[in-house]
Enzyme design. Structure first.
Site, mmCIF file in Angstrom:
data_model
loop_
_atom_site.group_PDB
_atom_site.id
_atom_site.type_symbol
_atom_site.label_atom_id
_atom_site.label_comp_id
_atom_site.label_asym_id
_atom_site.label_seq_id
_atom_site.Cartn_x
_atom_site.Cartn_y
_atom_site.Cartn_z
ATOM 1 N N ASP A 182 41.237 49.048 53.128
ATOM 2 C CA ASP A 182 41.331 47.634 52.732
ATOM 3 C C ASP A 182 42.743 47.098 52.957
ATOM 4 O O ASP A 182 42.980 45.904 52.812
ATOM 5 C CB ASP A 182 40.908 47.433 51.265
ATOM 6 C CG ASP A 182 41.650 48.357 50.319
ATOM 7 O OD1 ASP A 182 41.630 49.579 50.543
ATOM 8 O OD2 ASP A 182 42.266 47.863 49.361
ATOM 9 N N GLY A 240 37.640 43.201 47.387
ATOM 10 C CA GLY A 240 37.787 41.749 47.556
ATOM 11 C C GLY A 240 39.116 41.259 47.022
ATOM 12 O O GLY A 240 39.867 41.997 46.386
ATOM 13 N N ARG A 255 40.164 42.788 57.201
ATOM 14 C CA ARG A 255 40.588 44.188 57.156
ATOM 15 C C ARG A 255 39.476 45.088 57.659
ATOM 16 O O ARG A 255 38.323 44.646 57.778
ATOM 17 C CB ARG A 255 40.879 44.571 55.689
ATOM 18 C CG ARG A 255 41.845 43.642 55.009
ATOM 19 C CD ARG A 255 41.378 43.294 53.586
ATOM 20 N NE ARG A 255 42.176 42.166 53.067
ATOM 21 C CZ ARG A 255 43.313 42.283 52.435
ATOM 22 N NH1 ARG A 255 43.770 43.466 52.137
ATOM 23 N NH2 ARG A 255 43.980 41.227 52.043
HETATM 24 P P1 AMP Z 1 46.030 46.712 46.430
HETATM 25 O O1 AMP Z 1 46.296 48.067 45.870
HETATM 26 O O2 AMP Z 1 47.078 45.689 46.054
HETATM 27 O O3 AMP Z 1 45.768 46.726 47.898
HETATM 28 O O4 AMP Z 1 44.704 46.200 45.715
HETATM 29 C C1 AMP Z 1 43.479 46.892 45.716
HETATM 30 C C2 AMP Z 1 42.408 46.032 45.075
HETATM 31 O O5 AMP Z 1 42.741 45.756 43.717
HETATM 32 C C3 AMP Z 1 42.188 44.684 45.728
HETATM 33 O O6 AMP Z 1 40.825 44.364 45.613
HETATM 34 C C4 AMP Z 1 43.018 43.770 44.880
HETATM 35 O O7 AMP Z 1 42.591 42.428 44.945
HETATM 36 C C5 AMP Z 1 42.793 44.355 43.497
HETATM 37 N N1 AMP Z 1 43.901 44.036 42.579
HETATM 38 C C6 AMP Z 1 45.154 44.547 42.610
HETATM 39 N N2 AMP Z 1 45.890 44.036 41.610
HETATM 40 C C7 AMP Z 1 45.116 43.173 40.933
HETATM 41 C C8 AMP Z 1 45.299 42.325 39.798
HETATM 42 N N3 AMP Z 1 46.470 42.265 39.157
HETATM 43 N N4 AMP Z 1 44.256 41.582 39.397
HETATM 44 C C9 AMP Z 1 43.069 41.636 40.029
HETATM 45 N N5 AMP Z 1 42.822 42.414 41.089
HETATM 46 C C10 AMP Z 1 43.824 43.168 41.546
HETATM 47 MG MG MG Z 2 45.304 45.500 49.277
#
Ligand code: AMP
Ligand code: MG
Length: 497
Positions: free
Chosen positions: A255, A93, A186
């Site tokens: 995702d 999410g 997604r």
């Molecule tokens: P990503 O690798 O950026 O595609 O993120 C993968 C998951 O981790 C997604 O659910 C993001 O919303 C969550 N996420 C990444 N960075 C953060 C953060 N700094 N705080 C909270 N959730 C995060």
């Molecule tokens: Mg992402």
């Protein structure tokens, strides 16, 4: 910042928020202490029917930072799941992104407007909900460069600094990016409901995607199978277009794969310098799962995960559903190969397909690989080698192998003759598809270092200016065209957290 301008008006017209509550969590952005504008994308603002001057005003910046909500916004964090590096997480999410709403642009296209880095949500798990300035700048530059290259992508409407620090390896300045997308749905959104065996939600989601992104399918017999087919086609085309410009997404988890066929989530992404199909940049991709040359296979793997979620909608008879979906998925390699070949052919100036074109492409790539030749520069400098009249000095330096290059050039020129157009036209063609300025990793790192260490945004502006017109060689920008020196080579980029 301009003052005395009224609140920017966002002509929101939201649809995702009309779906049932289990599709998202209603959550407002968390205010930041001292937002300051980095950039407003004037062209994109105009496309969306937004007033760029108002966005850059004090009131506008407060909105772009999440301190103040524009009228008509309905902020939510979207629910989704995802396969990350092959392993399934049933609940991811939007952990640090908040969808403000949708706007129908001047072109009639409906787009999401989302703040990324705007504070915690019910999906944040242990994360802080924030984004560091570096990844915000990277996403702004690379997504806008991709758009300028003509590749489907989410866009960047604005970037701001927050005045607060985020803590990663140490304290670093925080930022918020305003991301614009044809949709943020997604493959992982479908997986979220499939994991819960919520077929009703899957049907609502699929119908929403069809009416928003694939309205032509509304009249089709098996619309859900047709939806899979459309997503497969767009993904085949998208990944082929990445390969054409040497782009490595870096984290092709389900995702991070949009059902709209846009490039999304610019984390550890990079453009390849020296040609190497095994090139990987992500610090966490030890096995090379998301290497340059592995991207088509991974896209197909991800699409298989999408297909699985759609089975109950495709046919009540599971065997029939599997048979239908498998047939569609099996066409991916062929579709990808066709897009790949036509794009690579265009890169060497060939518009009318002929037998042997694929072999010419393969031979050139073989020479490039053996020499570790710079991918972008090699294709860019082909224009100078169209005619025998001039010695192709740059190409010779890039490829090294003089005999091999000479043999290839001879075969290529013979093939070019069949195109039956002038040398000038061939050169124009070649330069219109082979960029000279791309956001090379070492340049992006330089931009980030200047901004993070002493708030200097001049390098950001200068690189952006170069990559927004990627095909037009302009004086004074030589350093943006050059390959990195051995000391400048960046071997890995870190995830965009
Ligand atoms: P990503 O690798 O950026 O595609 O993120 C993968 C998951 O981790 C997604 O659910 C993001 O919303 C969550 N996420 C990444 N960075 C953060 C953060 N700094 N705080 C909270 N959730 C995060
Ligand atoms: Mg992402």
């Amino acid at each position: 910042m301009t003052s005395g301008v009224s609140d920017p008006a966002f002509p929101f017209d939201n649809s995702y928020q009309r779906l049932p509550d289990r599709f998202f969590a209603r959550i407002k952005p968390t205010p930041v202490s001292q937002p300051q504008l980095i950039k407003v994308n004037v062209g994109l603002a105009e496309l969306l029917g937004l007033d760029a001057t108002a966005l850059a005003s004090e009131a506008g910046v407060q909105m772009l930072a999440g301190n103040r909500l524009p009228a008509g916004s309905e902020p939510i964090a979207m629910a989704y799941a995802g396969h990350q590096f092959g392993g399934f997480s049933p609940q991811l999410g939007d952990g640090r992104a908040i969808l403000l709403g949708e706007i129908v642009g001047r072109d009639g296209v409906r787009r999401d407007v989302q703040l990324k880095g705007s504070g915690p949500t019910p999906f944040s798990r242990r994360g802080d909900g924030r984004a560091a300035l570096g990844p915000v700048l990277r996403e702004y530059i690379v997504s806008e460069a991709m758009a300028a290259l003509g590749i489907p992508t989410t866009r960047s409407l604005a970037a701001v600094t927050t005045g607060d620090y985020v803590f990663r390896e140490g304290p670093i300045p925080g930022g918020v990016l305003t991301r614009v997308a044809a949709s943020h749905i997604r493959v992982g959104t479908f997986e979220y409901f499939a994991a819960r065996e919520d077929v009703e939600a899957l049907r609502l989601l699929a119908d929403h995607v069809i009416s928003r992104l694939y309205p032509d399918l509304e009249q089709v017999d098996n619309r859900y199978l047709a939806l899979l087919e459309q997503v497969v086609q767009r993904q085949a085309q998208l990944v082929a277009s990445w390969l054409h410009i040497g782009f490595i997404h870096g984290v092709m988890n389900t995702d991070n794969m949009s059902v709209a066929g846009e490039t999304i989530d610019y984390g550890p992404c990079a453009f390849m310098d020296a040609f190497d199909p095994k090139a990987v940049f992500s610090s966490i991709d030890q096995g090379g799962r998301y290497a340059y040359g592995n991207q088509p296979a991974i896209a197909q793997w991800n699409l298989a995960r999408l297909a699985e979620t759609l089975l109950p909608l495709i046919d009540a008879d599971q065997q029939a559903a599997i048979a239908g979906a498998t047939k569609v998925l099996d066409r991916f390699p062929e579709e990808f190969a066709a897009h790949y070949l036509s794009g690579m052919s265009r890169k060497i100036g060939l518009m009318q397909p002929h037998e042997g074109d694929g072999a010419l492409v393969t031979q050139l790539l073989g020479l490039m690989r053996a020499a570790g030749a710079d991918f972008t520069l090699t294709f860019r400098h082909l224009a100078e080698a169209v005619s025998e009249a001039v010695e192709p000095i740059v190409l010779q330096q890039l490829i090294g192998n003089e005999e091999g290059l000479a043999a290839w050039l001879q075969a290529w020129r013979a093939r070019l003759a069949l195109e039956a157009v002038s040398v000038e036209e061939l050169q124009r063609r070649l330069r219109s598809v082979n960029p000279i300025y791309i956001p090379r990793n070492h340049l992006v790192e330089e931009v980030i270092a200047a901004a993070v260490s002493h708030g200097d945004l001049q390098p950001f502006e200068a690189l952006l200016d170069a990559v927004l017109q990627p095909f037009d060689e302009r004086p004074g920008r030589e350093r943006y065209a050059a390959a990195p020196t051995p000391e400048q080579i960046v071997h890995e980029t870190f995830c965009g957290t």
